[in-house]
Scaffold this motif. Structure first.
Motif, short mmCIF file in Angstrom:
data_model
loop_
_atom_site.label_atom_id
_atom_site.label_comp_id
_atom_site.label_asym_id
_atom_site.label_seq_id
_atom_site.Cartn_x
_atom_site.Cartn_y
_atom_site.Cartn_z
N ARG A 1 -81.28 1.48 -90.02
CA ARG A 1 -81.35 0.42 -89.03
C ARG A 1 -81.21 1.02 -87.64
N SER A 2 -81.79 0.38 -86.66
CA SER A 2 -81.77 0.92 -85.30
C SER A 2 -80.34 0.92 -84.77
N LEU A 3 -80.10 1.81 -83.82
CA LEU A 3 -78.79 1.89 -83.19
C LEU A 3 -78.47 0.59 -82.45
N ASP A 4 -79.52 -0.03 -81.90
CA ASP A 4 -79.34 -1.31 -81.22
C ASP A 4 -78.85 -2.38 -82.19
N ASP A 5 -79.39 -2.39 -83.39
CA ASP A 5 -78.99 -3.35 -84.41
C ASP A 5 -77.62 -3.00 -85.00
N PHE A 6 -77.35 -1.73 -85.15
CA PHE A 6 -76.14 -1.26 -85.82
C PHE A 6 -74.91 -1.36 -84.91
N LEU A 7 -75.04 -0.94 -83.66
CA LEU A 7 -73.88 -0.87 -82.77
C LEU A 7 -74.08 -1.45 -81.38
N ALA A 8 -75.27 -1.38 -80.84
CA ALA A 8 -75.46 -1.62 -79.41
C ALA A 8 -75.69 -3.08 -79.07
N ASN A 9 -76.63 -3.33 -78.21
CA ASN A 9 -76.81 -4.63 -77.54
C ASN A 9 -76.95 -5.82 -78.48
N SER A 10 -77.80 -5.74 -79.46
CA SER A 10 -78.03 -6.92 -80.30
C SER A 10 -76.95 -7.10 -81.37
N ALA A 11 -76.10 -6.12 -81.54
CA ALA A 11 -75.03 -6.22 -82.53
C ALA A 11 -73.96 -7.19 -82.05
N ARG A 12 -73.53 -8.06 -82.94
CA ARG A 12 -72.47 -9.01 -82.63
C ARG A 12 -71.30 -8.73 -83.56
N PHE A 13 -70.12 -8.66 -82.97
CA PHE A 13 -68.92 -8.37 -83.75
C PHE A 13 -67.90 -9.49 -83.55
N GLN A 14 -67.15 -9.75 -84.63
CA GLN A 14 -66.10 -10.76 -84.57
C GLN A 14 -65.06 -10.39 -85.62
N SER B 1 -66.61 -5.21 -91.85
CA SER B 1 -65.77 -6.40 -91.73
C SER B 1 -66.05 -7.17 -90.45
N MET B 2 -66.35 -6.47 -89.38
CA MET B 2 -66.47 -7.12 -88.08
C MET B 2 -67.90 -7.46 -87.68
N ARG B 3 -68.90 -6.84 -88.28
CA ARG B 3 -70.29 -7.05 -87.88
C ARG B 3 -70.78 -8.38 -88.43
N LEU B 4 -71.21 -9.25 -87.53
CA LEU B 4 -71.78 -10.52 -87.95
C LEU B 4 -73.20 -10.28 -88.44
N ARG B 5 -73.61 -11.08 -89.39
CA ARG B 5 -74.94 -10.89 -89.98
C ARG B 5 -75.99 -11.57 -89.13
N ASN B 6 -77.22 -11.02 -89.17
CA ASN B 6 -78.35 -11.63 -88.46
C ASN B 6 -79.38 -12.09 -89.50
N MET B 7 -80.48 -12.64 -89.05
CA MET B 7 -81.48 -13.18 -89.98
C MET B 7 -82.11 -12.09 -90.85
N ARG B 8 -82.40 -10.92 -90.27
CA ARG B 8 -82.98 -9.83 -91.07
C ARG B 8 -82.01 -9.39 -92.16
N ASN B 9 -80.73 -9.34 -91.83
CA ASN B 9 -79.70 -8.97 -92.80
C ASN B 9 -79.70 -9.97 -93.95
N LYS B 10 -79.72 -11.24 -93.64
CA LYS B 10 -79.70 -12.27 -94.68
C LYS B 10 -80.94 -12.23 -95.55
N LEU B 11 -82.11 -12.02 -94.95
CA LEU B 11 -83.36 -11.96 -95.69
C LEU B 11 -83.39 -10.76 -96.64
N MET B 12 -83.01 -9.59 -96.13
CA MET B 12 -83.02 -8.38 -96.97
C MET B 12 -82.02 -8.49 -98.12
N ASN B 13 -80.87 -9.10 -97.87
CA ASN B 13 -79.87 -9.25 -98.93
C ASN B 13 -80.32 -10.25 -99.99
N LYS B 14 -81.08 -11.27 -99.59
CA LYS B 14 -81.64 -12.22 -100.58
C LYS B 14 -82.66 -11.51 -101.46
#
Length: 181
Positions: free
Chosen positions: A12-25, A141-154
């Protein structure tokens, strides 16, 4: 496992994994099922990133303290080799202990001294193993899932794709269908 086509998950891209588009909670610790589901889904989606991150951290700890790291690895290897030998050759070990009591006592004290002497090195090596695992657990634990994550896991759950992490989780008895929230 024969006949199962394994597909390695893409990096996965660094942007998706850690940077701008990554959301943590911070996860909701009061809802352990939901937290476990998030961790499992992130382990499946970011598995290649986690593997390379863990290897990088492991090598970094090894490069920061190479002598202690190698000595700790050697000490643990010696302890496990001795344990393996003794548990598989019990009759030989008991005869040796009975026939050579002074040598047996010397070996036991020498082994104990070796472990105490190498304890700092063993701790550095164990830190090199535990730090990557902790980093993966915290991120998952902290990375919130995105739509691509949900689709690939399905797709993984439907059996359309089989990945190494999916097989590993299956072997551990973790099934995404059994975790419900």
């Amino acid at each position: 496992m024969a006949g199962v086509d394994i597909e390695v998950a893409p990096m996965r891209s660094l942007d998706d994994f850690l940077a701008n588009s990554a959301r943590f909670q911070i996860p909701n610790y009061r809802d352990p099922d939901r937290w476990a589901y998030r961790v499992m889904q992130n382990l499946l989606y970011y598995q290649t990133n986690y593997f390379f991150s863990a290897v990088l951290i492991f090598l970094l700890v090894g490069m920061l303290h190479p002598h202690k790291f190698l000595c700790g690895m050697l000490a643990l290897a010696v302890v496990f080799a001795i344990f393996y030998y003794i548990t598989n050759k019990q009759a030989v070990a008991s005869h040796f202990k009975r026939d050579h009591p002074l040598l047996s006592l010397t070996l036991i004290f020498s082994g104990g001294y070796f472990i105490v002497y190498m304890l700092g090195s063993v701790l550095v090596f164990l830190f090199g193993i535990c730090l990557p695992l902790l980093a993966v657990l915290v991120h998952a634990s902290m990375r919130l899932r995105n739509m691509r994550n949900k689709l690939m896991n399905k797709m993984e759950a439907a059996g359309l794709k089989r990945t190494p992490m999916g097989l590993f989780l299956d072997e551990l008895g973790v099934d995404s269908d059994k975790i419900v929230f």
